[in-house]
Scaffold this active site. Sequence first.
Site, mmCIF file in Angstrom:
data_model
loop_
_atom_site.group_PDB
_atom_site.id
_atom_site.type_symbol
_atom_site.label_atom_id
_atom_site.label_comp_id
_atom_site.label_asym_id
_atom_site.label_seq_id
_atom_site.Cartn_x
_atom_site.Cartn_y
_atom_site.Cartn_z
ATOM 1 N N LYS A 22 0.853 -1.191 0.000
ATOM 2 C CA LYS A 22 0.000 0.000 0.000
ATOM 3 C C LYS A 22 0.884 1.234 0.000
ATOM 4 C CE LYS A 22 -1.604 2.646 3.107
ATOM 5 N NZ LYS A 22 -1.511 3.952 2.381
ATOM 6 N N GLU B 222 9.362 0.768 11.279
ATOM 7 C CA GLU B 222 10.457 1.727 11.132
ATOM 8 C C GLU B 222 9.806 3.093 11.244
ATOM 9 O OE1 GLU B 222 12.623 4.432 10.260
ATOM 10 O OE2 GLU B 222 12.446 3.871 8.152
ATOM 11 N N CYS C 285 13.682 10.291 8.242
ATOM 12 C CA CYS C 285 13.432 10.018 9.657
ATOM 13 C C CYS C 285 14.693 10.014 10.499
ATOM 14 C CB CYS C 285 12.710 8.674 9.799
ATOM 15 S SG CYS C 285 13.511 7.323 8.897
ATOM 16 N N GLU D 8 9.412 15.492 16.219
ATOM 17 C CA GLU D 8 9.918 15.332 14.857
ATOM 18 C C GLU D 8 9.209 16.318 13.933
ATOM 19 O OE1 GLU D 8 11.038 11.666 11.911
ATOM 20 O OE2 GLU D 8 9.046 11.627 12.812
#
Length: 479
Positions: A178, A252, A286, A384
């Site tokens: 996806k 992750e 990331c 973040e």
Amino acid sequence: MTKDRNAFFIDNEWRKPSSTRTFDIINASTGEKIASSPEAMEADVDAAVAAARRAFDGGKWAKAAPKERAAIMTKFTNSITARAEDLARTVSIQNGMPISVSTALEGQFAAGLLQYYAGVAANMAGPEKRPSQMGRETIVEHSPLGVVAAIVPWNFPVTLALSKVAPAMAAGCTVVIKPSPGTVLDSYLLAEAALEAGVPPGVLNWVPADRDVGAYLVSHPGVDKVAFTGSTAAGRAIAQKCGALLRPVTLELGGKSAAIVLEDVDLDAFVQGIPMACMLNNGQACYNGTRILAPKGIYNQVVDAVAGLASSLVIGDALSPETHVGPMASAAHRSRVEGYIAKGKQEARLVAGGGRPKNLTQGWFVEPTVFADVSNEAVIAREEIFGPVLSIISYEDEDDAVRIANNSEYGLGGSVWSSDTARATDIAERIVSGTIGVNGYMPSLGSPFGGVKSSGLGREFAPETVSSYQSTKSIYIMG
């Protein structure tokens, strides 16, 4: 390359969607619509999972010798390599990744990732015989786990798709992928490459969908494992669902990594390393080291150097080879990043950027932004941001630097910069993180990549990854 699409890739066929709903694909550098693609509904996911289920339960893929799978994976690699330029351009148009970065990481590295796991498959060992204390011996078998749901984000859509597809294929699993709604077009190129390479029907299936349908895929009874890359918040929700189902999951997730600058640093070398280690992909990676930790003795020099670097970077169209910093991936994401910049102006001292480039009136651009005099407790140092925003934090000594670096809910990347590699390595060993670099940072094929704490579960890019797509069985031979 940017033409409209009207079907899903399921069971090696271009399958008509179950609804008329579509995604608009937008050029991040201009804000203009460039294509559309169908949006998968639950019925489309059902069809993709059913195809993967048939291919796993009744097909030859799971039962094939590892070397047979490796041969097909090598053909798949060659087909991707032939499309590397188109893949890089397609990604850059959709998410704003500078073409110099997408060429290296979404074209070359992605193909290398698949080729690497083809080599792992080719050298995969068979059943292992072990001594038995209670009987004659034990045979330990490693078999493919089953149908994998791979959920892929928009920031590195090709590499992060293949980081799941490649080890799953090596193990003998089948996959339903996806992709993110914002980066769909590259998945069609990968599907075409798989078809050309002779990947058997049902082994790989692509269904672009939104979050609700993605959640449906995660909990689908036909799925045996979930592999996810994305935000920590989404990862927690997926982990909760998989925990209730006792379903294996690899996550992750996000990061807020620290780049520790030591007093003996080669400041010019550090500044040259910032684009890759701290601001890769317009800050949309990331593991970026967005917290820069500088010793008080040279703090002002570090601030001036980082601010100077940020102000010198070329901001522009993602397809221009001169561009260092492209746009954010979407209008909504730019708004999110700008919200953090506004917060940072209240918490710290702005020394570079902080707004939109005045010469770029189209697209979703944000200036590379640097804050100084940042407390590690500030919002911009804790959360973040996922944009080109750096926070420079001062520290007293090495122990203080380690304490600050580890004082984070995340633990994904990071780096230590020093003229003394051994000293930097000693400090790197004290950082609680799944990965860390010394005088640079870049994940390496063959070495485990992943995080600890809120940065996730599991590892990718390494031979150990294959075991997370396998089921281990012991056969006790008693007599």
